[in-house]
Design an enzyme around this catalytic site. Structure first.
Site, PDB file in Angstrom:
ATOM      1  N   ASP A 193       0.868  -1.189   0.106  1.00 52.59           N
ATOM      2  CA  ASP A 193       0.035   0.080  -0.094  1.00 52.59           C
ATOM      3  C   ASP A 193       0.650   1.109   0.002  1.00 52.59           C
ATOM      4  O   ASP A 193       0.666   2.194  -0.714  1.00 52.59           O
ATOM      5  CB  ASP A 193      -0.855  -0.071   1.404  1.00 52.59           C
ATOM      6  CG  ASP A 193      -2.080   1.159   1.243  1.00 52.59           C
ATOM      7  OD1 ASP A 193      -1.927   1.926   0.172  1.00 52.59           O
ATOM      8  OD2 ASP A 193      -2.767   1.009   2.137  1.00 52.59           O
ATOM      9  N   ASP A 199       0.545   8.678   2.353  1.00 49.13           N
ATOM     10  CA  ASP A 199      -0.239   7.636   1.825  1.00 49.13           C
ATOM     11  C   ASP A 199      -1.482   7.868   1.920  1.00 49.13           C
ATOM     12  O   ASP A 199      -2.135   8.008   2.916  1.00 49.13           O
ATOM     13  CB  ASP A 199       0.258   6.199   2.272  1.00 49.13           C
ATOM     14  CG  ASP A 199      -0.322   5.295   1.285  1.00 49.13           C
ATOM     15  OD1 ASP A 199      -0.013   5.166   0.048  1.00 49.13           O
ATOM     16  OD2 ASP A 199      -1.591   4.774   1.870  1.00 49.13           O
ATOM     17  N   ASP A 201      -5.493   7.735   2.428  1.00 52.91           N
ATOM     18  CA  ASP A 201      -6.248   6.648   2.963  1.00 52.91           C
ATOM     19  C   ASP A 201      -7.605   6.718   2.180  1.00 52.91           C
ATOM     20  O   ASP A 201      -8.506   7.648   2.272  1.00 52.91           O
ATOM     21  CB  ASP A 201      -6.788   7.130   4.451  1.00 52.91           C
ATOM     22  CG  ASP A 201      -7.842   5.824   5.075  1.00 52.91           C
ATOM     23  OD1 ASP A 201      -8.345   5.157   4.321  1.00 52.91           O
ATOM     24  OD2 ASP A 201      -8.122   6.110   6.087  1.00 52.91           O
ATOM     25  N   ASP A 230      -1.849   6.090 -11.994  1.00 54.87           N
ATOM     26  CA  ASP A 230      -0.516   6.047 -11.739  1.00 54.87           C
ATOM     27  C   ASP A 230      -0.635   4.858 -10.520  1.00 54.87           C
ATOM     28  O   ASP A 230      -1.469   4.950  -9.779  1.00 54.87           O
ATOM     29  CB  ASP A 230       0.192   7.275 -11.107  1.00 54.87           C
ATOM     30  CG  ASP A 230       1.548   7.065 -10.732  1.00 54.87           C
ATOM     31  OD1 ASP A 230       2.377   6.549 -11.553  1.00 54.87           O
ATOM     32  OD2 ASP A 230       1.861   7.374  -9.640  1.00 54.87           O
ATOM     33  N   HIS A 234      -0.546   0.161  -5.567  1.00 51.86           N
ATOM     34  CA  HIS A 234      -0.611   0.601  -4.191  1.00 51.86           C
ATOM     35  C   HIS A 234      -1.649   1.370  -3.854  1.00 51.86           C
ATOM     36  O   HIS A 234      -1.730   2.015  -2.747  1.00 51.86           O
ATOM     37  CB  HIS A 234       0.756   1.675  -4.139  1.00 51.86           C
ATOM     38  CG  HIS A 234       2.066   1.240  -4.803  1.00 51.86           C
ATOM     39  ND1 HIS A 234       2.811   0.429  -3.982  1.00 51.86           N
ATOM     40  CD2 HIS A 234       2.572   1.476  -6.119  1.00 51.86           C
ATOM     41  CE1 HIS A 234       3.909   0.002  -4.968  1.00 51.86           C
ATOM     42  NE2 HIS A 234       3.631   0.811  -6.092  1.00 51.86           N
ATOM     43  N   GLU A 260      -1.247   1.661 -14.555  1.00 56.75           N
ATOM     44  CA  GLU A 260      -0.167   1.216 -14.520  1.00 56.75           C
ATOM     45  C   GLU A 260      -0.158   0.280 -13.210  1.00 56.75           C
ATOM     46  O   GLU A 260      -0.194   0.765 -12.225  1.00 56.75           O
ATOM     47  CB  GLU A 260       0.838   2.329 -14.392  1.00 56.75           C
ATOM     48  CG  GLU A 260       2.317   2.042 -14.057  1.00 56.75           C
ATOM     49  CD  GLU A 260       3.004   2.738 -12.885  1.00 56.75           C
ATOM     50  OE1 GLU A 260       4.315   2.665 -12.719  1.00 56.75           O
ATOM     51  OE2 GLU A 260       2.369   3.213 -11.976  1.00 56.75           O
TER      52      GLU A 260
HETATM   53 CA    CA Z   1      -1.321   3.701  -0.946  1.00 58.06          CA
END
Ligand code: CA
Length: 493
Positions: A193, A199, A201, A230, A234, A260
């Site tokens: 992730d 990052d 949420d 993109d 993740h 991607e």
């Molecule tokens: Ca993530």
């Protein structure tokens, strides 16, 4: 949407002169003439600094309009210039794919004290020590924009984690207390992730609502036709299916999209396509690695296996094929550059078979001055051959370890269409291949290879075609060849 020829309209080391959008306006007509009907533009959002290529997003609503992070313009220009570039492409029937970066934010305005659980770098499900406090750059207030377009500001509640503790001046994988990594992501490092920056949420209902509102705003503001997503590895696999479905419903637009998902594992890509309900295409990463390996193996690579385990082979309608991109180019994060001697072969494979949606890289079309890399020989001719002559039924001759070929029968819609491709990664040779019975007596000329062979199609529609050492030959009828030369296409340059 299966007849697109995409151009990735940037490479990593473009100069930070804020002039790309202006160049696009001047160049749109030429791009159209080369045979492209779609372009993928780099991320247009204000990044953490003026040189940012676009993936270190600071403010999604700042497309080069507000004095933030040192300038009004982004690396590529201002919002107005971006809008003009999009219109210029569309005027020539070129669809514009926008690069969408929603996984992470970088360049926060202020820090917050956040309680975190540090995770091991290579195992993001393995806790290191107890919960403790760090100082994290998680407040995004966008003081330069002052609430225009959206008054949403960000804080640690809207992120899952970060990799920098400002207080301890220490990097690490810091999962915020009360948060969990999304489980529907790539499984490398136990859970992938977290990629970089703060990052996002994407399970938080307020974040989802804001991302949808932003998507509508972005489409209305820019008028782009589709998306390149993109870092989908993740981001939970449910997110983009939901986001795209909502946007398609709200706008009534088709919104063709390519994701991607950087994995060389066909099984993983197949699962991801299934999980996302086939809502978008994926870049054919496994095919890129086949081309890369072949280019680095001299004559040791079995050319009859060049398409094996690729998306193109398993899900041709979902595959966006490419030879290289801004990440695989030399000294970039995923450096796996296809060697020059193999490039024309690689492009013949993705451009002329009529399967998948090919994406040509800026660096191959225009060169990369940063690394003294020149243009791919014959690429412009291959594009023209794709546009006018690589039509009709496909016949494969993947029957030899080193010399492989394929032909297209041609189609009624395209006069003089029909093509023969033969390539060798070792010694050259000959192969008898079928073109079309209708072409009996027609002379076929190699317009790409160095041997300038001419082959006359026999009464059964076959010809004995030849190719030189470690190269590719592409034959078209002499009528087609004349048109290529008349149009000023240098087939060898
Ligand atoms: Ca993530």
């Amino acid at each position: 949407m299966n007849n697109l020829t995409l151009l990735q309209y940037f490479e990593w080391y473009l100069p930070s002169n804020q002039l790309l959008w202006q160049r696009a306006v001047r160049e749109a007509k030429d791009i159209h003439k080369m045979g492209f009907n779609a372009v993928w533009l780099p991320p247009a959002f204000k990044g953490q600094d003026t040189d940012n290529v676009g993936y270190g997003v600071y403010d999604l609503y700042d497309l080069g309009e507000f004095k933030q992070k040192g300038s009004i313009a982004t690396k590529y220009g201002t919002r107005r210039e971006y809008q003009a570039a999009i219109k210029a492409f569309q005027r020539y029937g070129i669809k514009v794919f926008a690069d969408i970066v929603l996984n992470n934010r970088i360049g926060g305005d202020e820090t917050e004290v956040v309680r975190v659980i540090e995770q091991e770098w290579d195992n993001r499900l393995q806790q290191v020590g107890d919960i403790y406090e760090i100082e994290a750059w998680t407040k995004y207030n966008f003081p330069g924009r002052k609430g225009k377009y959206s008054d949403f500001t960000w804080n640690s509640a809207y992120f899952n984690g970060i990799d920098w503790d400002e207080r301890g001046k220490k990097s690490g994988i810091y999962l915020f207390e009360g948060k969990q990594w999304d489980s529907k992501v790539g499984q490398e490092k136990a859970n992938y992730d977290y990629l970089m920056g703060a990052d996002v949420d994407l399970h938080n209902p307020k974040v989802r609502e804001e991302m949808l509102r932003w998507g509508e705003w972005y489409l209305a503001t820019t008028g782009v036709d589709g998306f390149r997503l993109d870092a989908t590895k993740h981001i939970g696999s449910d997110f983009y299916s939901w986001w795209l479905t909502q946007l398609r419903q709200k706008t009534g637009q088709e919104l063709p999209t390519v994701g991607e998902y950087w994995s060389n594992d066909m099984g993983e890509l197949g699962k991801y396509l299934q999980r996302t309900g086939n809502q978008f295409w994926l870049f054919d990463v496994p095919l890129h690695f086949n081309l890369f390996k072949a280019s680095r193996s001299g004559d040791q690579f079995p050319m009859n296996k060049i398409l094996d385990n690729s998306l193109l082979q398993s899900f041709p309608d979902r595959a966006v094929t490419f030879v290289d991109n801004h990440d695989t180019q030399p000294s970039q994060g995923l450096d796996s550059w296809v060697d020059g001697w193999f490039k024309t072969m690689a492009y013949a494979l993705i451009l002329l078979r009529g399967e998948g949606t090919p994406c040509v890289f800026w660096g191959d079309l225009f060169g990369i001055p940063h690394d003294n890399i020149g243009v791919v020989p014959g690429l412009k001719a291959l594009l023209k051959i794709r546009e006018f002559f690589a039509k009709g039924k496909l016949h494969d001759y993947f029957d030899h370890e080193h010399i492989i070929g394929f032909t297209r029968e041609g189609s009624e819609t395209y006069p003089d269409s029909g093509v023969v491709v033969l390539m060798s990664n070792s010694k050259g040779g000959e192969k008898e291949m079928y073109v079309n019975r209708k072409f009996a007596g027609v002379r076929y000329i190699d317009v790409i290879g160095t041997n300038k062979h001419i082959v006359t199609v026999d009464e059964n529609g076959n010809g004995k075609f030849s190719v030189g050492n470690g190269t590719v030959s592409v034959y078209v009828s002499e009528f087609a060849a004349k048109q290529l030369f008349v149009n000023g296409i240098s087939t060898r340059g």
